[in-house]
Design an enzyme around this catalytic site. Structure first.
Site, short mmCIF file in Angstrom:
data_model
loop_
_atom_site.label_atom_id
_atom_site.label_comp_id
_atom_site.label_asym_id
_atom_site.label_seq_id
_atom_site.Cartn_x
_atom_site.Cartn_y
_atom_site.Cartn_z
N ASN A 16 -9.83 1.04 -2.74
CA ASN A 16 -9.58 -0.23 -2.07
C ASN A 16 -10.88 -0.77 -1.48
OD1 ASN A 16 -7.97 -2.38 -0.94
ND2 ASN A 16 -8.26 -1.41 1.04
N GLU A 17 -11.31 -1.92 -1.99
CA GLU A 17 -12.53 -2.56 -1.50
C GLU A 17 -13.68 -1.55 -1.43
OE1 GLU A 17 -11.05 -4.31 2.14
OE2 GLU A 17 -10.42 -6.12 1.09
N TYR A 22 0.84 -1.19 0.00
CA TYR A 22 0.00 0.00 0.00
C TYR A 22 0.88 1.25 0.00
CZ TYR A 22 -4.40 -2.39 1.33
OH TYR A 22 -5.53 -3.16 1.36
N GLU A 28 -6.07 -10.46 -2.12
CA GLU A 28 -5.80 -10.60 -0.69
C GLU A 28 -6.17 -12.01 -0.26
OE1 GLU A 28 -7.39 -7.73 1.99
OE2 GLU A 28 -6.54 -6.00 0.94
N GLU A 60 -5.62 -1.74 8.66
CA GLU A 60 -5.58 -1.59 10.11
C GLU A 60 -4.68 -0.42 10.52
OE1 GLU A 60 -7.71 -4.39 9.00
OE2 GLU A 60 -5.63 -4.98 8.71
#
Length: 623
Positions: free
Chosen positions: A178-179, A73, A258, A119
């Site tokens: 992202n997602e 990332y 992922e 996270e």
């Protein structure tokens, strides 16, 4: 070098760059690398979670596991800590990281965000967005948001362009957002990002999206003219999920961006543990399907300092400092049994590189290190009073220009309270230590949903609330997560006004000042909150090690003024903090602890820390 040799080398380099290509062959459902069918087996590593001195070591070990690519990332919030202030140094030297991958002949899958989750605090978005506009609609085409995204990308994208594979670099694919399908379907936002990337990177780079294995997420995350990929972990039905992806994207390579070999942790919850057998089984099924796979995480690393984020499920859940993730390479970069099992599985589909297989590195262990109280936290607060801010009502961390850490809120009571008086702080974010004249009354907790406590106070006394930011929410709809005291504080149902707020910013200058203070005269019951210090002198070779905080309760640890991270062994699962060898001096090293709740200092023998050679990140927990 003579001119003839120079011309030959130059022509070779030009030919190499001109012949480099990485594309998607939708007709034959595969990638093409330099015109030939290709699939990658990659692993995630976050450069910002690994000391740069170890980047080569970690990527080399990933290569020796049979991987042909790495994935990382890009974390916006630390690259632009304040608007227009850019950071590409030390852990955030992205060009150096990309060069390291290139030197090891490893391809790179770059996930540029702007939101990354991972996270990390606020999912990698800068905290100052919430100061500029608390009502900003993050991750949408809200003009107050997109303005800053565009400005950031106008800095980042030109920086990474020379590292694209078509330009002779290692980057083969670049992710946008992202997602995204998990939170919305803003087509204008997605297409804007795509077009912005094309403007700066050209049309020869493969752009991709990734979403969870749900039809709605894949559908909402899909962006026209961008490759779709999916996420899922061990034990999933590979056939069913890839068929689900085909409903979104009828052709093209199958990709799991992922593939989870482990999982994330939260304070107070058991450490993640995923079996090697289930990992190998699912990995083998994907490789048999000719899919490209990225293992998230292959090496998790560490959320040093205050960088760890949090999640919101039924309640607020803060993430620990370790991001070990039960990954194939441990937090300290050591191969695990999972590493060897996955290497063997990958070797059945891709050639393994020659050379010895990596083994765990030696670790350092010390005798118990005596810790002495250097100063109470009140002494530190006194030294920081020049930075205090006055306001009729409490201000947030964002309003105070403080991204992480602690704020001290103080107000004098002028009413005549009941005994006990009920103090209420609605929506505190995230944990508040309540004192009256420096005597602890209780703890307010977002996680435990404790917003009111009885206190003993008289008119004319001062209420102090030390608020800890435990990490902004890193995913979902709750990332607009301001910190501090966000609503009016009431005592006996009456609003308290006229607040003095002191941000606690730990710097090397502050540490030096604290060391110069005389030992404060305080009773044993009031030892904390306080700053404790100790000295460690290595007796031999300095290796990686782990700082054991057994017996301490909750706080932050520093090694030579570097913030190793938060500790909270009283609830686990993490008991030790990773201390890389590159953080040590060969002669003498200073350890500082900011302890809030209880120090094991009833006697000298127990007031210690210790460097140990085996980490404890799976300690007992209440959950």
């Amino acid at each position: 070098m003579n001119w003839k040799v120079f011309i030959v080398v130059a022509l070779y380099l030009v030919q190499t760059v001109c012949s480099s290509s990485f594309t998607v062959d939708y007709k034959n459902n595969c990638f093409l690398k330099d015109g030939k069918p290709f699939r990658y087996v990659s692993g995630s590593i976050h450069y910002f979670r690994v000391p740069p001195e170890f980047w080569y070591d970690r990527i080399y070990k990933m290569k020796m596991a049979g991987l042909n690519a790495i994935q990382t990332y890009v974390e916006w919030n630390h690259h632009e800590p304040e608007p227009g202030l850019y950071n590409f140094e030390n852990n955030y030297d992205l060009p150096r990281f990309l060069k390291t991958a290139r030197d090891l002949d490893m391809l790179v899958i770059l996930r540029t965000g702007p939101f990354i989750d991972a996270e990390r605090d606020m999912g990698g978005l800068p905290y100052w967005l919430l100061r500029i506009n608390p009502n900003m609609k993050l991750r949408t085409f809200d003009p107050t948001y997109i303005k800053y995204v565009d400005k950031w990308y106008s800095v980042l994208l030109p920086l990474i362009k020379p590292f694209l594979y078509v330009n002779g670099g290692p980057i083969i694919t670049v992710q946008i957002e992202n997602e995204y399908g998990s939170i919305g379907c803003d087509a204008q936002y997605k297409s804007h990002l795509r077009d912005f990337f094309r403007k700066y990177l050209g049309n020869d780079v493969v752009l991709f999206t990734t979403d969870g294995s749900a039809t709605s997420a894949l559908s909402c995350g899909k962006t026209d003219e961008v490759l779709s990929t999916v996420d899922f972990g061990a034990g999933a039905n590979v056939t069913d999920i890839f068929e689900m992806l085909r409903w979104t994207q009828a052709s093209g390579p199958l990709v799991n961006s992922e593939f989870y070999p482990g999982w994330l942790d939260h304070w107070g919850q058991p450490h993640a543990n995923v079996s090697s057998n289930s990992i190998v089984k699912t990995l083998t099924e994907m490789l048999k399907a000719n899919a490209s796979v990225n293992v998230y995480m292959f090496h998790g690393g560490t959320s040093f300092g205050f960088t760890a984020g949090s999640n919101m499920d039924a309640t607020f859940q803060a993430c620990p400092t370790s991001y070990d993730y039960d990954a194939p390479l441990s937090e300290a970069g050591d191969p695990t049994t999972k590493y060897y099992a996955m290497r063997e599985a990958i070797g059945k589909f891709l050639p393994l590189p020659p050379g010895p297989v990596p083994v765990p590195a030696p670790k350092m262990k010390s005798d118990p290190i005596p810790m002495k109280m250097l100063a109470s936290l009140w002494d530190a607060i006194h030294l920081l009073k020049n930075n205090s801010v006055f306001s009729t009502y409490p201000l947030s961390f964002e309003d105070l220009h403080l991204p992480f850490g602690y704020v001290v809120y103080e107000a004098k009571v002028h009413l005549k309270p009941t005994d006990p008086a009920v103090l209420t702080v609605k929506g505190i974010a995230d944990r508040g230590y309540v004192y009256v004249n420096q005597v602890l009354q209780g703890i307010l907790s977002r996680e435990q949903k404790v917003e009111s406590i009885p206190i003993n106070i008289l008119s004319g006394q001062t209420i102090t609330i030390i608020v800890e930011n435990q990490g902004r929410i890193c995913s979902g709809h709750g990332i607009n997560d301001r910190k501090g005291i966000l609503q009016n504080v009431t005592l006996c149902s009456q609003t308290l006004v006229n607040w003095t707020m002191t941000p606690i910013k730990f710097s090397s200058q502050l540490m030096c000042k604290l060391r110069e203070l005389k030992y404060p005269s305080r009773t044993e019951k009031n030892l904390v909150p306080a700053i404790f210090g100790g000295t460690y002198k290595p007796k031999g070779t300095v290796w990686d090690t782990f700082l054991s905080l057994k017996g301490w309760h909750k706080g932050v640890a520093f090694l030579n003024n570097f913030n190793l991270g938060r500790y909270w062994p009283i609830i686990g699962p993490q008991i030790t903090l990773y201390a890389p060898s590159c953080f040590f001096n060969s002669a003498s090293n200073q350890i500082f602890l900011l302890e809030f709740e209880k120090a094991p200092c009833e006697n000298q023998n127990s007031c210690v820390v210790q460097f140990v050679d085996v980490p404890i990140i799976n300690g007992t927990t209440p959950g």
